[in-house]
Design a protein around this motif. Structure first.
Motif, PDB file in Angstrom:
ATOM      1  N   ARG A 167     -10.490  16.263   5.311  1.00 21.90           N
ATOM      2  CA  ARG A 167     -11.992  15.806   5.372  1.00 21.90           C
ATOM      3  C   ARG A 167     -12.290  14.895   4.315  1.00 21.90           C
ATOM      4  O   ARG A 167     -12.964  13.854   4.494  1.00 21.90           O
ATOM      5  N   LEU A 168     -12.073  15.106   2.860  1.00 19.95           N
ATOM      6  CA  LEU A 168     -12.041  14.376   1.766  1.00 19.95           C
ATOM      7  C   LEU A 168     -11.501  12.940   1.878  1.00 19.95           C
ATOM      8  O   LEU A 168     -12.132  12.006   1.626  1.00 19.95           O
ATOM      9  N   HIS A 169     -10.291  12.926   2.603  1.00 21.06           N
ATOM     10  CA  HIS A 169      -9.598  11.804   2.904  1.00 21.06           C
ATOM     11  C   HIS A 169     -10.312  10.775   3.890  1.00 21.06           C
ATOM     12  O   HIS A 169     -10.652   9.715   3.583  1.00 21.06           O
ATOM     13  N   GLU A 170     -10.725  11.322   4.820  1.00 25.67           N
ATOM     14  CA  GLU A 170     -11.439  10.610   5.753  1.00 25.67           C
ATOM     15  C   GLU A 170     -12.796  10.253   5.440  1.00 25.67           C
ATOM     16  O   GLU A 170     -13.375   8.997   5.692  1.00 25.67           O
ATOM     17  N   ASP A 171     -13.518  11.038   4.737  1.00 25.32           N
ATOM     18  CA  ASP A 171     -14.876  10.565   4.079  1.00 25.32           C
ATOM     19  C   ASP A 171     -14.604   9.444   3.096  1.00 25.32           C
ATOM     20  O   ASP A 171     -15.531   8.515   3.059  1.00 25.32           O
ATOM     21  N   TRP A 172     -13.671   9.510   2.410  1.00 20.07           N
ATOM     22  CA  TRP A 172     -13.473   8.351   1.225  1.00 20.07           C
ATOM     23  C   TRP A 172     -13.096   7.016   2.068  1.00 20.07           C
ATOM     24  O   TRP A 172     -13.592   6.094   1.905  1.00 20.07           O
ATOM     25  N   LYS A 173     -12.334   7.285   2.923  1.00 20.92           N
ATOM     26  CA  LYS A 173     -11.904   6.162   3.999  1.00 20.92           C
ATOM     27  C   LYS A 173     -13.212   5.482   4.506  1.00 20.92           C
ATOM     28  O   LYS A 173     -13.493   4.400   4.496  1.00 20.92           O
ATOM     29  N   ALA A 174     -14.208   6.347   5.076  1.00 20.85           N
ATOM     30  CA  ALA A 174     -15.335   5.870   5.641  1.00 20.85           C
ATOM     31  C   ALA A 174     -16.244   5.157   4.431  1.00 20.85           C
ATOM     32  O   ALA A 174     -16.722   4.043   4.721  1.00 20.85           O
ATOM     33  N   LEU A 175     -16.239   5.663   3.433  1.00 21.71           N
ATOM     34  CA  LEU A 175     -17.093   5.139   2.132  1.00 21.71           C
ATOM     35  C   LEU A 175     -16.482   3.695   2.048  1.00 21.71           C
ATOM     36  O   LEU A 175     -17.204   2.754   1.628  1.00 21.71           O
TER      37      LEU A 175
END
Length: 297
Positions: free
Chosen positions: A235-243
């Motif tokens: 989830r952190l990886h995907e959230d950072w990618k989205a940011l």
């Protein structure tokens, strides 16, 4: 009596090869082609819209009175006394073996036999050339990264490659996630604070839901905590990618991603969970949010 754990944390024996649950595409349920835990979830599906049902459940269902069973208390005590507060011995042979294992899984074509200080560790997301100095909150943080490497090797290699492209320190992110969860569930013996600014510890209802999930797992509380870590990292990886895509974020904005993961985890714990496979909802909700954002654009 519990079954044996599917992954030994500090053994070099062959680990079962399983992949983190893939994010389901919008509009359909996600069937586990390989159960998150062997024999536990086979043939079952997790509806990606369960997160919406959870939202209504939080609003309409009155919380049950807080009361941990003896078994649930024992599970929390096991985590606190046997795992989450083990001291980190920087120069031990076991530490060296775990660091080598993590590196060799991440970079199989560049095998090492000793975890000597080197610039190579920055490629894994350590802050310095001496990886041991980055393990500041106890051995458990390294244990969880080792679990990821031993249990989901392909996923670790993918994360390492993408983290370098996305410009964030993977190993440091992992250690912060471990500390965030341990503090959230009050599994620390020492007085400490969460790496997420303003984060509150789990209330009694959330703590009970976590303890119930630990008790229901046939493999015990440690595997629940490790699998939770793996899903939160995804989830952190995907959230950072989205940011990075949506806000052109840089490393100074990384706390925003940590805040988002904390809030997602906090909300996830509002609802009782029946099986460890429910942890994949942490990933599915991120996929749904990304789909909606792309559709609106």
């Amino acid at each position: 009596q519990r079954q044996a754990s599917p992954a030994a944390i500090c053994a070099d024996q062959q680990q079962p090869k399983r992949e983190l649950v893939a994010m389901a595409g919008p509009g359909r349920g996600s069937t586990l082609s390989k159960p998150l835990l062997e024999g536990q979830t086979e043939g079952k599906t997790v509806d990606q819209w369960d997160w919406l049902k959870d939202l209504f459940a939080c609003c309409l269902v009155r919380p049950a009175k807080f009361s941990l069973s003896n078994e649930e208390r024992v599970d929390l005590e096991v985590l606190r006394d046997r795992h989450c507060n083990e001291p980190f011995v920087a120069n031990s042979r076991e530490t060296d073996q775990m660091l080598c294992k993590i590196w060799n899984v991440a970079f199989p074509e560049e095998q090492i036999v000793d975890a000597t200080n080197s610039k190579r560790w920055r490629r894994l997301g350590f802050q310095s050339n001496t990886p041991r100095t980055d393990v500041r909150a106890g051995r458990f943080a390294l244990d969880q990264l080792h679990y990821l490497a031993a249990t989901f090797p392909e996923k670790l290699r993918q994360l390492v490659r993408q983290a370098e492209e996305l410009d964030y320190p993977l190993a440091i992110g992992c250690f912060n996630l471990t500390h965030m969860v341990v503090v959230f569930f009050d599994l620390c013996n020492d007085v400490t604070v969460s790496p997420v600014a303003g984060a509150s510890p789990a209330n009694k209802v959330r703590l009970q839901h976590f303890a119930q999930l630990c008790e229901r797992s046939p493999h015990g509380p440690l595997i629940v905590l490790h699998e939770l870590f793996c899903c939160l990292l995804g989830r952190l990886h995907e959230d950072w990618k989205a940011l990075r895509i949506e806000q052109n974020a840089n490393l100074m904005d990384f706390p925003k991603a940590m805040q988002g993961v904390f809030k997602a985890h906090e909300a996830f714990c509002n609802v009782p969970r029946r099986q460890i496979a429910d942890l994949q909802l942490l990933l599915i909700v991120r996929a749904c949010c990304t789909y909606v954002a792309v559709f609106q654009a």
